[in-house]
Motif scaffolding. Structure first.
Motif, PDB file in Angstrom:
ATOM      1  N   ILE A 653      62.029  43.847  32.940  1.00  0.00           N
ATOM      2  CA  ILE A 653      62.871  44.004  31.759  1.00  0.00           C
ATOM      3  C   ILE A 653      62.037  44.301  30.509  1.00  0.00           C
ATOM      4  CG2 ILE A 653      62.879  41.522  31.362  1.00  0.00           C
ATOM      5  CD1 ILE A 653      65.675  44.053  30.498  1.00  0.00           C
ATOM      6  N   GLY A 654      60.793  43.830  30.496  1.00  0.00           N
ATOM      7  CA  GLY A 654      59.931  44.042  29.332  1.00  0.00           C
ATOM      8  C   GLY A 654      59.574  45.495  29.093  1.00  0.00           C
ATOM      9  N   LYS A 655      59.744  46.354  30.094  1.00  0.00           N
ATOM     10  CA  LYS A 655      59.438  47.774  29.910  1.00  0.00           C
ATOM     11  C   LYS A 655      60.408  48.443  28.923  1.00  0.00           C
ATOM     12  CE  LYS A 655      56.962  48.602  34.222  1.00  0.00           C
ATOM     13  NZ  LYS A 655      56.917  49.328  35.517  1.00  0.00           N
ATOM     14  N   MET A 656      61.511  47.733  28.591  1.00  0.00           N
ATOM     15  CA  MET A 656      62.411  48.228  27.553  1.00  0.00           C
ATOM     16  C   MET A 656      61.671  48.370  26.227  1.00  0.00           C
ATOM     17  SD  MET A 656      65.430  48.734  28.816  1.00  0.00           S
ATOM     18  CE  MET A 656      66.244  48.960  27.254  1.00  0.00           C
ATOM     19  N   GLY A 657      60.635  47.573  26.048  1.00  0.00           N
ATOM     20  CA  GLY A 657      59.888  47.604  24.791  1.00  0.00           C
ATOM     21  C   GLY A 657      58.690  48.514  24.803  1.00  0.00           C
ATOM     22  N   ASP A 672      43.778  52.291  25.870  1.00  0.00           N
ATOM     23  CA  ASP A 672      44.757  51.808  24.890  1.00  0.00           C
ATOM     24  C   ASP A 672      46.171  51.845  25.464  1.00  0.00           C
ATOM     25  OD1 ASP A 672      42.800  51.342  23.050  1.00  0.00           O
ATOM     26  OD2 ASP A 672      43.053  53.249  21.979  1.00  0.00           O
ATOM     27  N   GLU A 673      46.484  52.932  26.201  1.00  0.00           N
ATOM     28  CA  GLU A 673      47.816  53.044  26.793  1.00  0.00           C
ATOM     29  C   GLU A 673      48.038  51.976  27.863  1.00  0.00           C
ATOM     30  OE1 GLU A 673      48.449  57.883  26.254  1.00  0.00           O
ATOM     31  OE2 GLU A 673      47.410  57.079  28.023  1.00  0.00           O
ATOM     32  N   PHE A 674      46.989  51.709  28.646  1.00  0.00           N
ATOM     33  CA  PHE A 674      47.127  50.663  29.665  1.00  0.00           C
ATOM     34  C   PHE A 674      47.309  49.285  29.019  1.00  0.00           C
ATOM     35  CE2 PHE A 674      45.258  47.842  33.031  1.00  0.00           C
ATOM     36  CZ  PHE A 674      46.328  47.969  33.911  1.00  0.00           C
ATOM     37  N   SER A 675      46.640  49.058  27.870  1.00  0.00           N
ATOM     38  CA  SER A 675      46.812  47.794  27.136  1.00  0.00           C
ATOM     39  C   SER A 675      48.259  47.637  26.692  1.00  0.00           C
ATOM     40  CB  SER A 675      45.887  47.752  25.923  1.00  0.00           C
ATOM     41  OG  SER A 675      44.538  47.742  26.332  1.00  0.00           O
ATOM     42  N   ILE A 676      48.907  48.768  26.315  1.00  0.00           N
ATOM     43  CA  ILE A 676      50.323  48.717  25.926  1.00  0.00           C
ATOM     44  C   ILE A 676      51.188  48.352  27.132  1.00  0.00           C
ATOM     45  CG2 ILE A 676      52.271  50.124  25.129  1.00  0.00           C
ATOM     46  CD1 ILE A 676      50.208  51.723  23.453  1.00  0.00           C
ATOM     47  N   GLN A 679      51.570  44.756  28.158  1.00  0.00           N
ATOM     48  CA  GLN A 679      52.367  43.860  27.317  1.00  0.00           C
ATOM     49  C   GLN A 679      53.761  43.625  27.877  1.00  0.00           C
ATOM     50  OE1 GLN A 679      51.390  42.108  24.523  1.00  0.00           O
ATOM     51  NE2 GLN A 679      49.402  42.810  25.296  1.00  0.00           N
ATOM     52  N   HIS A 680      54.181  44.425  28.913  1.00  0.00           N
ATOM     53  CA  HIS A 680      55.584  44.322  29.323  1.00  0.00           C
ATOM     54  C   HIS A 680      55.964  42.951  29.920  1.00  0.00           C
ATOM     55  CE1 HIS A 680      54.271  45.461  33.477  1.00  0.00           C
ATOM     56  NE2 HIS A 680      55.378  44.855  33.853  1.00  0.00           N
ATOM     57  N   TYR A 713      46.812  39.762  34.484  1.00  0.00           N
ATOM     58  CA  TYR A 713      47.254  39.597  33.098  1.00  0.00           C
ATOM     59  C   TYR A 713      48.677  39.031  33.111  1.00  0.00           C
ATOM     60  CZ  TYR A 713      49.558  44.193  33.955  1.00  0.00           C
ATOM     61  OH  TYR A 713      50.303  45.215  34.460  1.00  0.00           O
ATOM     62  N   PRO A 714      49.135  38.417  31.999  1.00  0.00           N
ATOM     63  CA  PRO A 714      48.513  38.403  30.661  1.00  0.00           C
ATOM     64  C   PRO A 714      47.541  37.259  30.398  1.00  0.00           C
ATOM     65  CG  PRO A 714      50.710  37.460  30.557  1.00  0.00           C
ATOM     66  CD  PRO A 714      50.525  37.900  31.985  1.00  0.00           C
ATOM     67  N   GLU A 715      47.502  36.205  31.249  1.00  0.00           N
ATOM     68  CA  GLU A 715      46.711  35.015  30.919  1.00  0.00           C
ATOM     69  C   GLU A 715      45.548  34.772  31.861  1.00  0.00           C
ATOM     70  OE1 GLU A 715      49.242  31.636  30.503  1.00  0.00           O
ATOM     71  OE2 GLU A 715      50.398  32.485  28.849  1.00  0.00           O
ATOM     72  N   GLY A 716      45.352  35.611  32.878  1.00  0.00           N
ATOM     73  CA  GLY A 716      44.236  35.420  33.801  1.00  0.00           C
ATOM     74  C   GLY A 716      44.339  34.155  34.622  1.00  0.00           C
ATOM     75  N   LEU A 717      45.579  33.752  34.979  1.00  0.00           N
ATOM     76  CA  LEU A 717      45.738  32.566  35.831  1.00  0.00           C
ATOM     77  C   LEU A 717      45.150  32.853  37.212  1.00  0.00           C
ATOM     78  CD1 LEU A 717      49.357  31.361  34.982  1.00  0.00           C
ATOM     79  CD2 LEU A 717      47.198  30.795  33.851  1.00  0.00           C
ATOM     80  N   LYS A 718      44.792  31.768  37.927  1.00  0.00           N
ATOM     81  CA  LYS A 718      44.091  31.913  39.198  1.00  0.00           C
ATOM     82  C   LYS A 718      44.717  31.011  40.251  1.00  0.00           C
ATOM     83  CE  LYS A 718      39.393  31.564  41.087  1.00  0.00           C
ATOM     84  NZ  LYS A 718      37.990  31.235  40.765  1.00  0.00           N
TER      85      LYS A 718
END
Length: 799
Positions: A653-657, A672-676, A679-680, A713-718
């Protein structure tokens, strides 16, 4: 096996005695024999007559010997030069004598040669060593000999001279001659030979522990950050002068090494305050000063002599530290070993240090007694010769008493100061570290610690635990409407109600802003009464409260009804799910259609987003279907399956943004585009948080791009830090992504997809969930084919 002992006082007399003995020797068939010499005289010219006579009368019999600080024969001190003929009566018994020169070979090389020799001769059962005093540590030799077969006994001593402060010492043998820098080694063995070795100390620790903060080899520089000598000076008033060695002998160090308590004496005190030891003491280890306890020594000697009697030795070799002679100051030097008298013929000497192998490791000791008992054939019990019982007392000299008084006074004062400071600091740190400031309950740190402790318990005892997770309903509304003072009042009221209900049965924690937890071993039938007590406490509070208190509650047992123990993360997840179900019940009467309408709108938006791109059409639905298959195959509860599959449908759903130009770019994305794009998951979580979706579902959506190895990502949980739902969706999402055609590539084959999952188990994917996917691969393919029916295929269906 037997000894024939001679005292060398006069060359003519000695030769006559040997001549008579030679007749007996020949009459008895010339059994295997060797001569052992102990000498308090070091000059080779005075020893040479002994060797010459032995070789003249017994030309083919080996001889060996060493210098001493006094000789022992049958547990009594004897003349300066004693000679013992060791006679082996069984033809199977064997021995060999070796002599190695430290000035010509390295210690490590010598140890290696000894080990190889023992390996070449499987008959070897015991190795006896006589080590000259050397400027280097004995540690390398001890560690090198550890490589010998574990059943080989090793014992011996550091040879010395009557002046135990002198570095002079020597060994000599028919195979190596006279040397001041050598190691004499005797191998004993054979099927009929039996050997038993033991040690006796009797030194007890005094005072506090000292950490070795600096050492290099056998030089001990610092104890507790101060020069090592200062410990003797401060606590025992021992000066750094020519008498240091003798004075320090009364208070040697106790040192744990290889699981054995070792008495270690300081050989010398150096100008820089360091101490030279006879063997290494490792940095980071702990030492304590010690003192000889007469009662303990007597007790140990009696115990060991009784064990020795059971062994029934025929010959004994004794290595007694010369420093022990000074301990029994008003007795004969051999007074303490009198209980061994009459057990067997014995020879030995007063040494500079002692060796004994225990628990597979050879250790060098100081101020210790080492006994090596030997016999041929089975044990033949006999009554020992009755000797005078050794006494438990000894005279106390004023210098010793004065030093002990100084030690006790200084140590007591120092410990009192340290303990006082530690009490204050520990109380403060305990409060800060584990207590929540607002409620007084234990905090998140304490909660994590108890979970860690439970995770380390064995499965049998850990199965009785129950976790109760709680959340204050409407706290955000109270904060927004009435201010944070109202929110704090509700939190404190919740804490009081929770502690009043569960405090006597378990540990109560505040683990977040409005989140609480209880961990208890309470029996199953008491959980509902505890919950009822909580509801009563809440009702009592609300009768007169300004702000209404409501708490959502979820319970979970660590062991399921079928007896399976859950992982800590799944245990928490189940309690969390149950708590959010309870929270939904709280919200249901008050909520209008706005929340449901918003959820419907979100579902509609997903369809709109996918409709813009034919390549990703129905992606969320396919991921939902694969996710449901995996969740059910893992045996999760219906509630968990429903939650996780719902999250799968909402995961993108975050890809809406995200800008369409980035989402639909046909070529490779820039950094930079991959960083965007990355964020989804965060955008999706924020959207869902505003829509009254459960916290657990939001967490799954937020973390569906984490990797098992912690590089996602986003938090690098393991590992299990990642919610189990997110770990399932990660695999389902990858399957659909690889088998769907994209604007920048064609669909990949199912065979390629399967191999990628296999390759990334434990890397990108949870290995247990990945294995379930592989085990159910045919079902996944069937689902994919069904979903593709009626539409053009966008994947290569080669399996």
């Amino acid at each position: 096996m037997k000894n024939k002992i001679f005292a060398f006082k006069d060359a003519v007399e000695f030769e006559n005695e040997l001549f008579l003995f030679s007749k007996w020797y020949k009459e008895h068939g010339s059994p295997t024999m060797c001569f052992q010499i102990h000498s308090a005289i070091l000059e080779p010219e005075k020893l040479k007559p002994v060797w010459d006579i032995l070789e003249r009368v017994f030309p083919n019999v080996p001889w060996f010997g060493n210098s001493t600080s006094g000789n022992i024969v049958d547990c009594e001190q004897t003349v300066d030069i004693s000679v013992s003929a060791i006679i082996f009566e069984r033809p199977t018994t064997r021995f060999r004598v070796f002599q190695y020169d430290f000035s010509r070979e390295s210690v490590g090389g010598i140890a290696n040669e000894i080990v190889k020799e023992a390996d070449r001769n499987p008959w070897v059962k015991a190795v006896e060593i006589y080590h000259c005093i050397s400027p280097f540590s004995t540690t390398a030799l001890c560690e090198g000999l550890d490589a010998m077969a574990p059943d080989i006994q090793v014992f011996g001593g550091i040879v010395c001279s009557p002046d135990i402060t002198s570095p002079n010492s020597c060994v000599f043998s028919s195979v190596g001659g006279y040397s001041k820098s050598s190691l004499l080694v005797v191998f004993y063995g054979g099927v009929d030979l039996h050997v038993d070795s033991r040690k006796i100390s009797g030194w007890k620790p005094i005072g506090r522990n000292f950490h070795v903060t600096r050492s290099e080899g056998n030089v001990l520089y610092e104890l507790g950050g101060i020069p090592a000598y200062e410990v003797y000076n401060k606590y025992l008033n021992i000066k750094n002068d020519k008498n240091f060695f003798y004075n320090a002998l009364e208070f040697p160090m106790l040192y744990e090494h290889n699981g054995i308590s070792i008495v270690r004496a300081a050989g010398a005190s150096n100008p820089d305050g360091s101490l030279t030891m006879s063997s290494d003491i490792d940095e980071g280890s702990i030492v304590r000063l010690s003192y000889g306890e007469p009662q303990l020594i007597v007790q140990r000697i009696k115990e060991e002599s009784e064990k020795c009697l059971q062994f029934a030795p025929e010959v004994q070799h004794i290595f007694s530290c010369a420093a022990r002679k000074a301990f029994w100051s008003q007795r004969e030097p051999t007074y303490e070993i009198s209980p061994f008298k009459g057990l067997a013929s014995s020879t030995g000497f007063f040494s500079h240090g002692e060796f004994l192998r225990e628990k597979g490791h050879l250790n060098q000791h100081n101020i210790t007694l080492v006994f090596a008992s030997m016999r041929e054939g089975p044990a033949v019990k006999h009554e020992p010769v009755k000797v005078e019982d050794i006494q438990e007392g000894m005279s106390t000299r004023l210098p010793l008493a004065a030093r002990m008084a100084t030690f006790i006074r200084e140590t007591s004062f120092e410990l009192e100061q340290i303990n006082s400071k530690l009490r204050v600091m520990n109380e403060h740190l305990q409060d800060v570290a584990t207590t929540d400031a607002l409620t007084g309950l234990e905090n998140r740190l304490a909660f994590d610690e108890i979970l860690k402790m439970i995770s380390q318990e064995d499965a049998e005892s850990s199965g009785t635990w129950t976790m109760v997770l709680m959340d204050v309903n409407g706290l955000k509304y109270a904060n927004d409407t009435f201010g944070h003072q109202a929110g704090d009042a509700l939190i404190m009221a919740a804490a009081k109600a929770i502690k009043g209900a569960y405090g006597a049965a378990g540990n109560c924690f505040r683990i977040g802003g409005d989140e609480f937890a209880v961990v208890t071993r309470a029996p199953l039938d008491s959980l509902y009464p505890l919950y009822s007590n909580l509801q009563k406490n809440i009702e009592d509070y609300n009768k007169e409260a300004l702000y209404h208190l409501s708490i959502a509650v979820g319970e979970s047992r660590l062991r399921s009804d079928s007896g399976v123990r859950k992982s800590i993360s799944d245990w928490k997840m189940e309690a969390d799910l149950n708590m959010y179900r309870d929270k939904v019940r709280f919200h249901k009467p008050m909520e209008n259609n706005e929340s449901q309408n918003l959820k419907d709108l979100i579902t509609c938006l997903i369809s709109v987003e996918e409709a813009k791109d034919s390549y990703t059409a129905h992606h969320s639905e396919r991921v939902r279907v694969y996710t449901e298959l995996l969740a059910r195959s893992l045996g999760l509860s219906e509630g968990s399956v429903s939650l996780i599959t719902h999250a799968a449908h909402l995961h993108d759903i975050g890809k809406m943004g995200i800008n369409d130009n980035v989402l639909g770019k046909p070529g490779k994305l820039t950094d930079d585009e991959f960083s965007i794009i990355k964020q989804h998951p965060v955008i999706g979580a924020k959207i869902l948080m505003q829509s009254n979706y459960t916290h657990e579902l939001v967490q799954i959506v937020l973390h569906h791009h984490e990797r098992y190895d912690g590089r996602g990502y986003p938090e690098g949980l393991k590992g299990e830090e990642i919610p189990i739902g997110a770990r399932i969706i990660a695999i389902a999402d990858s399957i659909d992504a690889m088998t769907s055609k994209r604007v920048y590539r064609d669909a990949m084959s199912l065979d390629y997809c399967k191999k990628e999952i296999e390759k990334n188990l434990g890397v990108m994917y949870d290995p247990a969930i990945g294995k379930v996917a592989l085990d159910h691969w045919d079902e996944i393919v069937d689902l994919l084919l069904k979903m593709q029916s009626g539409r053009p295929k966008v994947f290569d269906d080669k399996k």
